[in-house]
Design a protein around this motif. Structure first.
Motif, PDB file in Angstrom:
ATOM      1  N   SER A  95     -14.395  10.572   3.387  1.00 12.85           N
ATOM      2  CA  SER A  95     -14.427   9.117   3.405  1.00 12.85           C
ATOM      3  C   SER A  95     -15.746   8.742   4.077  1.00 12.85           C
ATOM      4  O   SER A  95     -15.928   8.954   5.281  1.00 12.85           O
ATOM      5  CB  SER A  95     -13.243   8.544   4.186  1.00 12.85           C
ATOM      6  N   ILE A  96     -16.673   8.201   3.290  1.00 12.35           N
ATOM      7  CA  ILE A  96     -18.051   7.992   3.747  1.00 12.35           C
ATOM      8  C   ILE A  96     -18.319   6.501   3.917  1.00 12.35           C
ATOM      9  O   ILE A  96     -18.271   5.740   2.947  1.00 12.35           O
ATOM     10  CB  ILE A  96     -19.051   8.585   2.736  1.00 12.35           C
ATOM     11  N   SER A  97     -18.571   6.072   5.136  1.00 15.31           N
ATOM     12  CA  SER A  97     -18.911   4.680   5.404  1.00 15.31           C
ATOM     13  C   SER A  97     -20.427   4.535   5.480  1.00 15.31           C
ATOM     14  O   SER A  97     -21.076   5.157   6.323  1.00 15.31           O
ATOM     15  CB  SER A  97     -18.286   4.201   6.718  1.00 15.31           C
ATOM     16  N   ILE A  98     -20.973   3.731   4.571  1.00 13.60           N
ATOM     17  CA  ILE A  98     -22.395   3.385   4.593  1.00 13.60           C
ATOM     18  C   ILE A  98     -22.507   2.068   5.348  1.00 13.60           C
ATOM     19  O   ILE A  98     -22.082   1.016   4.857  1.00 13.60           O
ATOM     20  CB  ILE A  98     -22.959   3.241   3.166  1.00 13.60           C
ATOM     21  N   ILE A  99     -23.056   2.094   6.552  1.00 12.96           N
ATOM     22  CA  ILE A  99     -23.066   0.921   7.420  1.00 12.96           C
ATOM     23  C   ILE A  99     -24.354   0.139   7.202  1.00 12.96           C
ATOM     24  O   ILE A  99     -25.462   0.659   7.377  1.00 12.96           O
ATOM     25  CB  ILE A  99     -22.917   1.343   8.890  1.00 12.96           C
ATOM     26  N   LEU A 100     -24.192  -1.141   6.837  1.00 14.55           N
ATOM     27  CA  LEU A 100     -25.301  -2.005   6.452  1.00 14.55           C
ATOM     28  C   LEU A 100     -25.642  -2.981   7.580  1.00 14.55           C
ATOM     29  O   LEU A 100     -24.861  -3.149   8.532  1.00 14.55           O
ATOM     30  CB  LEU A 100     -24.921  -2.763   5.179  1.00 14.55           C
ATOM     31  N   PRO A 101     -26.785  -3.662   7.480  1.00 13.51           N
ATOM     32  CA  PRO A 101     -27.209  -4.569   8.557  1.00 13.51           C
ATOM     33  C   PRO A 101     -26.317  -5.789   8.756  1.00 13.51           C
ATOM     34  O   PRO A 101     -26.218  -6.322   9.851  1.00 13.51           O
ATOM     35  CB  PRO A 101     -28.616  -5.003   8.105  1.00 13.51           C
ATOM     36  N   GLY A 102     -25.660  -6.295   7.707  1.00  9.64           N
ATOM     37  CA  GLY A 102     -24.850  -7.502   7.821  1.00  9.64           C
ATOM     38  C   GLY A 102     -23.730  -7.361   8.829  1.00  9.64           C
ATOM     39  O   GLY A 102     -23.149  -6.280   8.999  1.00  9.64           O
ATOM     40  N   ALA A 103     -23.396  -8.457   9.529  1.00 11.47           N
ATOM     41  CA  ALA A 103     -22.402  -8.397  10.598  1.00 11.47           C
ATOM     42  C   ALA A 103     -21.408  -9.550  10.484  1.00 11.47           C
ATOM     43  O   ALA A 103     -21.668 -10.572   9.845  1.00 11.47           O
ATOM     44  CB  ALA A 103     -23.085  -8.427  11.963  1.00 11.47           C
ATOM     45  N   LEU A 104     -20.257  -9.373  11.121  1.00 13.75           N
ATOM     46  CA  LEU A 104     -19.195 -10.375  11.173  1.00 13.75           C
ATOM     47  C   LEU A 104     -18.551 -10.288  12.546  1.00 13.75           C
ATOM     48  O   LEU A 104     -18.264  -9.197  13.040  1.00 13.75           O
ATOM     49  CB  LEU A 104     -18.147 -10.088  10.084  1.00 13.75           C
ATOM     50  N   ALA A 145     -13.582  -4.723  -3.365  1.00 15.70           N
ATOM     51  CA  ALA A 145     -13.402  -5.473  -2.125  1.00 15.70           C
ATOM     52  C   ALA A 145     -14.500  -5.144  -1.125  1.00 15.70           C
ATOM     53  O   ALA A 145     -15.238  -4.171  -1.267  1.00 15.70           O
ATOM     54  CB  ALA A 145     -12.034  -5.134  -1.531  1.00 15.70           C
ATOM     55  N   SER A 146     -14.603  -5.979  -0.108  1.00 11.20           N
ATOM     56  CA  SER A 146     -15.555  -5.721   0.962  1.00 11.20           C
ATOM     57  C   SER A 146     -14.977  -4.657   1.900  1.00 11.20           C
ATOM     58  O   SER A 146     -13.814  -4.270   1.786  1.00 11.20           O
ATOM     59  CB  SER A 146     -15.815  -7.015   1.752  1.00 11.20           C
ATOM     60  N   SER A 147     -15.776  -4.201   2.823  1.00 12.93           N
ATOM     61  CA  SER A 147     -15.264  -3.362   3.908  1.00 12.93           C
ATOM     62  C   SER A 147     -16.137  -3.587   5.129  1.00 12.93           C
ATOM     63  O   SER A 147     -17.296  -3.979   5.014  1.00 12.93           O
ATOM     64  CB  SER A 147     -15.245  -1.876   3.528  1.00 12.93           C
ATOM     65  N   MET A 148     -15.544  -3.375   6.285  1.00 15.12           N
ATOM     66  CA  MET A 148     -16.263  -3.560   7.546  1.00 15.12           C
ATOM     67  C   MET A 148     -16.097  -2.307   8.409  1.00 15.12           C
ATOM     68  O   MET A 148     -15.090  -1.602   8.313  1.00 15.12           O
ATOM     69  CB  MET A 148     -15.725  -4.782   8.302  1.00 15.12           C
ATOM     70  N   TYR A 149     -17.097  -2.063   9.262  1.00 12.01           N
ATOM     71  CA  TYR A 149     -17.053  -0.899  10.159  1.00 12.01           C
ATOM     72  C   TYR A 149     -16.925  -1.395  11.595  1.00 12.01           C
ATOM     73  O   TYR A 149     -17.706  -2.249  12.049  1.00 12.01           O
ATOM     74  CB  TYR A 149     -18.308  -0.057  10.007  1.00 12.01           C
ATOM     75  N   ILE A 227     -23.585  -4.371  -2.473  1.00  9.89           N
ATOM     76  CA  ILE A 227     -24.311  -4.597  -1.215  1.00  9.89           C
ATOM     77  C   ILE A 227     -24.671  -6.059  -1.014  1.00  9.89           C
ATOM     78  O   ILE A 227     -24.995  -6.472   0.103  1.00  9.89           O
ATOM     79  CB  ILE A 227     -25.596  -3.731  -1.134  1.00  9.89           C
ATOM     80  N   LYS A 228     -24.592  -6.869  -2.077  1.00 10.52           N
ATOM     81  CA  LYS A 228     -24.887  -8.294  -1.967  1.00 10.52           C
ATOM     82  C   LYS A 228     -23.649  -9.118  -1.649  1.00 10.52           C
ATOM     83  O   LYS A 228     -23.754 -10.298  -1.339  1.00 10.52           O
ATOM     84  CB  LYS A 228     -25.506  -8.798  -3.281  1.00 10.52           C
ATOM     85  N   SER A 229     -22.476  -8.506  -1.736  1.00  9.17           N
ATOM     86  CA  SER A 229     -21.241  -9.249  -1.500  1.00  9.17           C
ATOM     87  C   SER A 229     -21.047  -9.501  -0.005  1.00  9.17           C
ATOM     88  O   SER A 229     -21.526  -8.743   0.837  1.00  9.17           O
ATOM     89  CB  SER A 229     -20.039  -8.474  -2.064  1.00  9.17           C
TER      90      SER A 229
END
Length: 324
Positions: A95-104, A145-149, A227-229
């Protein structure tokens, strides 16, 4: 389902999960035997420890391995800046999480936008993007769907509610899954198994006749849009979880969730730990994350695919209780 017990391990680099993997044909190994099982023609062999070979599975002749290195090439080409957190098992699941700059922000915490890609060399967990296979994504107009880390517990959180148009539609669907009486009895989980709902997963694919070039092209096209979602309805549910404190009535809820008893105990311990770490009262947000942490860190005979299925059921059951 009988399966080898395994505990997911954490990796923070591609090198830890991009080890050699290749097919070995049974006819080459068993030259003096006539192999009558036509659905079992090749061994899937990997070398997580260089020099030591592990057989992850036995597959049909048209099964195509998707090495993690192929995924890495696509992500590197598409995303200029990211970090990786991966859960992987000795049985060849990832299960590979690619963590992007966007934050919540949820309460006082900051979650990072991510993409969760699953893969396996044993055929137990289908390749998926945010929990959906190629076949499922291609068969619908909506994006995955989206996902968050969540860095505190290194949880990868799927957007289980994102398929719904808005909160009223989602709440209406939750109401159809079980009555308050059913929830009190703790049998709401059975209705999740029976319900054919909008977020149900399509049948898994087994990489049949999928060339590396075709796979990478399809993956690139799907991730470009992904990645734009932005975080969708699930983010709203997270906020509601954060605001809903766990009352005395809710304290027994962990025992009623559709997870093994031992995982429920570990989730309870994790919940108390996060209360102390954050200096906060127990909320539905902390409870959901405690269950997610137990599911993806505990030794169990559950495959990664099974763990995600349970995570989705827990999310919906907690949402049903939180909105009740």
């Amino acid at each position: 389902m009988t399966y080898i017990s395994a505990q997911p391990l954490m990796a923070d680099s591609w090198e830890q999960i991009c080890y050699p993997v290749y097919p070995v044909w049974l006819k080459d190994v068993l030259g003096d035997y006539d192999i009558m099982a036509t659905d079992r023609q090749q061994l899937i062999v990997g070398e997580p420890d260089i020099g030591r070979k592990s057989v992850f599975g036995i597959q049909s002749a048209d099964y195509t391995i998707i090495p993690n290195s192929l995924i890495r090439e696509v992500v590197d080409r598409l995303v200029p800046s990211y970090s990786i957190r991966a859960k992987h098992t000795s049985t060849g699941e990832f299960s590979i999480s690619i963590i992007l700059p966007g934050a919540l922000r949820v309460g006082g915490e900051q979650l990072q936008q991510s993409m969760i890609l699953t893969n396996s060399y044993n055929g137990k967990t289908p390749f998926s993007i945010q929990g959906q296979t190629f076949a499922a994504i291609a068969g619908q107009s909506a994006l995955p769907a989206s996902s968050m880390y969540r860095d505190l517990c290194q949880n990868g959180l799927m957007g289980w509610a994102d398929a719904f148009a808005d909160l009223p539609v989602y709440r209406e669907w939750l109401g159809q899954l079980g009555t308050k009486k059913a929830m009190k009895k703790g049998n709401l989980a059975e209705s999740f198994l029976r319900a054919e709902h909008k977020t149900s997963r399509a049948p898994k694919i087994h990489h049949s006749r999928l060339t590396p070039e075709l796979f990478q092209q399809q993956l690139y096209n799907m991730l470009v849009a992904q990645i734009k979602s932005r975080p969708a309805l699930t983010a709203t549910i997270y906020e509601h979880f954060q605001d809903r404190m766990v009352s005395k009535t809710d304290e027994s809820l962990l025992k009623k969730l559709p997870i093994p008893v031992q995982l429920a105990k570990q989730a309870h311990e994790r919940l108390r730990l996060e209360e102390r770490l954050l200096g906060a009262r127990a909320s539905y947000w902390l409870m959901y994350n405690a269950v997610n942490h137990a599911l993806f860190n505990a030794r169990s005979s559950l495959t990664l695919n099974d763990r995600y299925k349970l995570d989705e059921r827990v999310f919906h059951q907690l949402a049903a209780s939180a909105f009740a």
